[in-house]
Design a protein around this motif. Structure first.
Motif, PDB file in Angstrom:
ATOM      1  N   ASP A  69      19.750  61.617  -1.793  1.00 40.24           N
ATOM      2  CA  ASP A  69      20.389  60.342  -1.465  1.00 40.24           C
ATOM      3  C   ASP A  69      21.779  60.242  -2.078  1.00 40.24           C
ATOM      4  O   ASP A  69      22.660  59.604  -1.518  1.00 40.24           O
ATOM      5  CB  ASP A  69      19.534  59.176  -1.966  1.00 40.24           C
ATOM      6  CG  ASP A  69      18.170  59.137  -1.299  1.00 40.24           C
ATOM      7  OD1 ASP A  69      18.104  59.341  -0.068  1.00 40.24           O
ATOM      8  OD2 ASP A  69      17.170  58.914  -2.009  1.00 40.24           O
ATOM      9  N   VAL A  70      21.939  60.859  -3.260  1.00 40.81           N
ATOM     10  CA  VAL A  70      23.191  60.741  -4.002  1.00 40.81           C
ATOM     11  C   VAL A  70      23.601  62.096  -4.561  1.00 40.81           C
ATOM     12  O   VAL A  70      22.762  62.838  -5.070  1.00 40.81           O
ATOM     13  CB  VAL A  70      23.061  59.742  -5.177  1.00 40.81           C
ATOM     14  CG1 VAL A  70      24.340  59.669  -5.992  1.00 40.81           C
ATOM     15  CG2 VAL A  70      22.676  58.362  -4.683  1.00 40.81           C
ATOM     16  N   LEU A  71      24.896  62.385  -4.464  1.00 41.60           N
ATOM     17  CA  LEU A  71      25.492  63.552  -5.119  1.00 41.60           C
ATOM     18  C   LEU A  71      26.411  63.038  -6.214  1.00 41.60           C
ATOM     19  O   LEU A  71      27.359  62.300  -5.939  1.00 41.60           O
ATOM     20  CB  LEU A  71      26.294  64.400  -4.130  1.00 41.60           C
ATOM     21  CG  LEU A  71      27.016  65.594  -4.758  1.00 41.60           C
ATOM     22  CD1 LEU A  71      26.000  66.674  -5.166  1.00 41.60           C
ATOM     23  CD2 LEU A  71      28.043  66.170  -3.794  1.00 41.60           C
ATOM     24  N   PHE A  72      26.110  63.393  -7.459  1.00 39.99           N
ATOM     25  CA  PHE A  72      27.016  63.095  -8.555  1.00 39.99           C
ATOM     26  C   PHE A  72      28.044  64.209  -8.586  1.00 39.99           C
ATOM     27  O   PHE A  72      27.690  65.390  -8.479  1.00 39.99           O
ATOM     28  CB  PHE A  72      26.275  63.018  -9.891  1.00 39.99           C
ATOM     29  CG  PHE A  72      25.244  61.934  -9.910  1.00 39.99           C
ATOM     30  CD1 PHE A  72      25.619  60.611  -9.896  1.00 39.99           C
ATOM     31  CD2 PHE A  72      23.905  62.239  -9.909  1.00 39.99           C
ATOM     32  CE1 PHE A  72      24.673  59.600  -9.886  1.00 39.99           C
ATOM     33  CE2 PHE A  72      22.941  61.251  -9.896  1.00 39.99           C
ATOM     34  CZ  PHE A  72      23.332  59.922  -9.887  1.00 39.99           C
ATOM     35  N   VAL A  73      29.303  63.859  -8.721  1.00 45.30           N
ATOM     36  CA  VAL A  73      30.373  64.850  -8.773  1.00 45.30           C
ATOM     37  C   VAL A  73      31.011  64.764 -10.150  1.00 45.30           C
ATOM     38  O   VAL A  73      31.598  63.737 -10.509  1.00 45.30           O
ATOM     39  CB  VAL A  73      31.427  64.628  -7.667  1.00 45.30           C
ATOM     40  CG1 VAL A  73      32.526  65.668  -7.769  1.00 45.30           C
ATOM     41  CG2 VAL A  73      30.768  64.671  -6.294  1.00 45.30           C
ATOM     42  N   GLY A  74      30.877  65.838 -10.915  1.00 45.21           N
ATOM     43  CA  GLY A  74      31.497  65.929 -12.231  1.00 45.21           C
ATOM     44  C   GLY A  74      32.867  66.570 -12.086  1.00 45.21           C
ATOM     45  O   GLY A  74      32.984  67.697 -11.610  1.00 45.21           O
ATOM     46  N   THR A  75      33.897  65.842 -12.481  1.00 49.14           N
ATOM     47  CA  THR A  75      35.286  66.263 -12.257  1.00 49.14           C
ATOM     48  C   THR A  75      35.893  67.011 -13.431  1.00 49.14           C
ATOM     49  O   THR A  75      37.111  67.105 -13.536  1.00 49.14           O
ATOM     50  CB  THR A  75      36.147  65.042 -11.898  1.00 49.14           C
ATOM     51  OG1 THR A  75      36.072  64.092 -12.964  1.00 49.14           O
ATOM     52  CG2 THR A  75      35.684  64.400 -10.602  1.00 49.14           C
ATOM     53  N   GLY A  76      35.078  67.550 -14.306  1.00 48.65           N
ATOM     54  CA  GLY A  76      35.591  68.281 -15.469  1.00 48.65           C
ATOM     55  C   GLY A  76      35.483  67.453 -16.733  1.00 48.65           C
ATOM     56  O   GLY A  76      34.597  66.604 -16.855  1.00 48.65           O
ATOM     57  N   SER A  77      36.385  67.670 -17.655  1.00 51.44           N
ATOM     58  CA  SER A  77      36.329  67.011 -18.958  1.00 51.44           C
ATOM     59  C   SER A  77      36.513  65.504 -18.887  1.00 51.44           C
ATOM     60  O   SER A  77      36.025  64.773 -19.740  1.00 51.44           O
ATOM     61  CB  SER A  77      37.387  67.600 -19.889  1.00 51.44           C
ATOM     62  OG  SER A  77      37.126  68.968 -20.092  1.00 51.44           O
ATOM     63  N   SER A  78      37.249  65.033 -17.884  1.00 47.35           N
ATOM     64  CA  SER A  78      37.471  63.597 -17.742  1.00 47.35           C
ATOM     65  C   SER A  78      37.353  63.214 -16.270  1.00 47.35           C
ATOM     66  O   SER A  78      37.435  64.065 -15.385  1.00 47.35           O
ATOM     67  CB  SER A  78      38.849  63.206 -18.299  1.00 47.35           C
ATOM     68  OG  SER A  78      39.863  63.903 -17.617  1.00 47.35           O
TER      69      SER A  78
END
Length: 118
Positions: free
Chosen positions: A60-69
């Motif tokens: 249902d959801v994709l979390f997107v981690g964009t790096g350190s910030s």
């Protein structure tokens, strides 16, 4: 206070991370990666919409981690996923990893795409 140990069964939890890598279910992944409850592997970054789109009807959801910030993601990437019914939540990679694990422990239909931290 009583603490309860979180168990993930056979699901792929994120166990740790460091400069350029993530440790998932006992394996080290280097660079950008996509992690689901059933698999973990490389991800081609924002130009790679095919890999997360292969999860349509499974998450249902994709979390997107964009790096350190936290940082913005390309609108075309977000639109491609949302257009197919996958919610996109943007956050720094450490936060995305923790959020994924919490919701994974609750049995939610989630995945996470992570850019490495510096």
């Amino acid at each position: 206070m009583r603490l309860t140990e979180v168990t993930y069964g056979s699901a792929k939890a994120i166990e740790g991370y460091g400069p350029g890598f993530f440790r998932v279910a006992g394996h080290v992944l280097r660079g950008a990666c996509l992690i689901t409850p059933w698999d973990a592997g490389p991800w081609g970054g924002y130009d790679d919409t095919a890999t997360p789109l292969s999860l349509v009807d499974r998450i249902d959801v994709l979390f997107v981690g964009t790096g350190s910030s936290i940082a913005p993601v390309p609108q075309a990437f977000r639109a491609a996923l949302e257009g197919q019914g996958i919610g996109v939540e943007i956050m720094a990679s450490p936060t995305a990893a923790r959020t994924y694990n919490v919701l994974l422990g609750e049995g939610r239909r989630v995945a996470v795409a992570l850019l490495p931290v510096g």
